[in-house]
Structure formats: C-alpha cells, structure tokens
Enzyme design. Structure first.
Site, PDB file in Angstrom:
ATOM      1  CG  ASP A  87      -2.077   0.963   1.082  1.00  0.00           C
ATOM      2  OD1 ASP A  87      -3.222   0.506   0.912  1.00  0.00           O
ATOM      3  OD2 ASP A  87      -1.830   2.196   1.117  1.00  0.00           O
ATOM      4  CB  ILE A  88       0.764   4.299  -2.108  1.00  0.00           C
ATOM      5  CG1 ILE A  88       1.837   5.231  -2.624  1.00  0.00           C
ATOM      6  CG2 ILE A  88      -0.520   5.054  -1.755  1.00  0.00           C
ATOM      7  CD1 ILE A  88       1.494   5.858  -3.969  1.00  0.00           C
TER       8      ILE A  88
ATOM      9  CG  ASN B 193     -12.231  -0.561   3.808  1.00  0.00           C
ATOM     10  OD1 ASN B 193     -12.571  -0.972   4.922  1.00  0.00           O
ATOM     11  ND2 ASN B 193     -11.068   0.038   3.597  1.00  0.00           N
TER      12      ASN B 193
ATOM     13  N   GLY C  50     -15.376   3.380   3.870  1.00  0.00           N
ATOM     14  CA  GLY C  50     -14.005   3.844   3.680  1.00  0.00           C
ATOM     15  C   GLY C  50     -13.378   3.432   2.367  1.00  0.00           C
TER      16      GLY C  50
ATOM     17  CG  HIS D  45      -8.715  -2.961  -2.603  1.00  0.00           C
ATOM     18  ND1 HIS D  45      -9.670  -2.217  -3.253  1.00  0.00           N
ATOM     19  CD2 HIS D  45      -8.461  -2.314  -1.444  1.00  0.00           C
ATOM     20  CE1 HIS D  45      -9.968  -1.149  -2.524  1.00  0.00           C
ATOM     21  NE2 HIS D  45      -9.262  -1.196  -1.419  1.00  0.00           N
ATOM     22  CG  LEU D  46      -9.063  -9.652  -0.026  1.00  0.00           C
ATOM     23  CD1 LEU D  46      -9.689  -9.415  -1.381  1.00  0.00           C
ATOM     24  CD2 LEU D  46      -8.586 -11.092   0.105  1.00  0.00           C
ATOM     25  CG  HIS D  47      -6.943  -3.002   2.954  1.00  0.00           C
ATOM     26  ND1 HIS D  47      -6.215  -1.834   2.804  1.00  0.00           N
ATOM     27  CD2 HIS D  47      -8.156  -2.758   2.391  1.00  0.00           C
ATOM     28  CE1 HIS D  47      -6.957  -0.933   2.180  1.00  0.00           C
ATOM     29  NE2 HIS D  47      -8.139  -1.463   1.916  1.00  0.00           N
TER      30      HIS D  47
HETATM   31  P1  5GP Z   1      -9.747   1.413   0.238  1.00  0.00           P
HETATM   32  O1  5GP Z   1      -9.835   2.606   1.144  1.00  0.00           O
HETATM   33  O2  5GP Z   1     -10.408   1.652  -1.108  1.00  0.00           O
HETATM   34  O3  5GP Z   1     -10.200   0.131   0.896  1.00  0.00           O
HETATM   35  O4  5GP Z   1      -8.198   1.196  -0.006  1.00  0.00           O
HETATM   36  C1  5GP Z   1      -7.516   1.746  -1.068  1.00  0.00           C
HETATM   37  C2  5GP Z   1      -6.059   1.674  -0.699  1.00  0.00           C
HETATM   38  O5  5GP Z   1      -5.297   1.868  -1.868  1.00  0.00           O
HETATM   39  C3  5GP Z   1      -5.610   2.727   0.307  1.00  0.00           C
HETATM   40  O6  5GP Z   1      -5.064   2.080   1.452  1.00  0.00           O
HETATM   41  C4  5GP Z   1      -4.570   3.550  -0.454  1.00  0.00           C
HETATM   42  O7  5GP Z   1      -3.497   3.945   0.354  1.00  0.00           O
HETATM   43  C5  5GP Z   1      -4.148   2.592  -1.543  1.00  0.00           C
HETATM   44  N1  5GP Z   1      -3.722   3.241  -2.766  1.00  0.00           N
HETATM   45  C6  5GP Z   1      -4.370   4.235  -3.434  1.00  0.00           C
HETATM   46  N2  5GP Z   1      -3.693   4.578  -4.537  1.00  0.00           N
HETATM   47  C7  5GP Z   1      -2.599   3.771  -4.584  1.00  0.00           C
HETATM   48  C8  5GP Z   1      -1.512   3.670  -5.501  1.00  0.00           C
HETATM   49  O8  5GP Z   1      -1.415   4.367  -6.507  1.00  0.00           O
HETATM   50  N3  5GP Z   1      -0.571   2.732  -5.221  1.00  0.00           N
HETATM   51  C9  5GP Z   1      -0.644   1.925  -4.126  1.00  0.00           C
HETATM   52  N4  5GP Z   1       0.342   1.027  -3.949  1.00  0.00           N
HETATM   53  N5  5GP Z   1      -1.654   1.995  -3.229  1.00  0.00           N
HETATM   54  C10 5GP Z   1      -2.617   2.919  -3.464  1.00  0.00           C
END
Ligand code: 5GP
Length: 115
Positions: free
Chosen positions: A30-31, A86, A92, A99-101
């Site tokens: 994650d970025i 999410n 959130g 996607h799975l965190h």
């Molecule tokens: P969400 O909030 O949709 O469940 O999670 C999206 C995740 O994607 C966030 O944790 C965010 O930091 C990550 N993310 C968003 N843009 C990028 C990107 O360009 N590269 C990477 N590696 N992660 C990203």
C-alpha cells in the site's frame, strides 16, 4: 468506465511495489501503509466491490483468499494478520476495484482497523 488506479498498476501503466503475481491477482505494498505490513491483494478481473460479486466470481474470491494466505506466509506474518475489505464509500472504500488489505505488525492487538 475509466480504468481504476489498480487496473493501471496491473497493466504496468503506473508503478507499484509488486510482491506477488499470478494469473488472477497481484499483491502490492500500500502506498500509504497503516501498519508495518500493509499489502493489497487485487484481482486482475475488476469487481467493483464485494457486494457486486456474483456466483461466477466464486472461484476468483476463493483464489484471493488463498493468495492472501500465501502472501502472508511469504512476508513471515502468517501467524498474525488481519484481512480487511472495505465495501462502499461509507465503509471507507476509496478505490472502486475490489481489494483485500493484509494488515500485520504494530497494533493489531488493539483492534485498530484501516480507513
Ligand atoms: P480502500 O480505502 O479503497 O479500501 O483502499 C484503497 C487503498 O489503496 C488505500 O489504502 C490507499 O493507500 C491505496 N492506494 C491508493 N492509490 C494507490 C496507488 O497508486 N498505489 C498503491 N500502492 N496503493 C494505493
């Protein structure tokens, strides 16, 4: 619909720290990590969110779970990690591509979540 940022990463159009890839998914760091280990497991085929999944997505969803376990083993966190999905902006979700965190390390025992 425009490609999601994750589709652009999958296609190699923008860079990411890729730590796993197979025919059906990738895993990237994650970025903006919320824990020492914060990895995203992303299917190559786009499902916008989990609640949009249909019966014919069953094997892909199972594949993502197995991939998450494999990635956790690869990273040495298989004994203690959290898997978070999410679903929807109200929960959130910011990237509309399932996607799975994988979250591990740090404050897991305090029950902290992502987002
Ligand atoms: P969400 O909030 O949709 O469940 O999670 C999206 C995740 O994607 C966030 O944790 C965010 O930091 C990550 N993310 C968003 N843009 C990028 C990107 O360009 N590269 C990477 N590696 N992660 C990203």
């Amino acid at each position: 619909m425009a490609d999601s940022i994750f589709t652009m990463i999958i296609n190699g159009d923008i860079p990411a720290e890729k730590i796993y890839e197979d025919d059906h998914c990738i895993a990237i760091n994650d970025i903006n990590p919320q824990a020492p280990v914060h990895v995203l497991v992303i299917p190559k085929r786009v499902i916008e969110k989990l609640s949009d999944a249909q019966g014919d997505d069953q094997s892909l969803l199972g594949h993502l779970m197995l991939a998450a376990g494999n990635v956790a083993r690869q990273l040495g966190v298989a004994e203690a990690f959290r898997l978070i999905i999410n679903n929807g902006e109200g929960a959130g979700m910011t990237v509309h591509h399932l996607h799975l965190h994988i979250i591990a390390g740090g404050t897991l025992s305090e029950g902290k979540m992502v987002g």
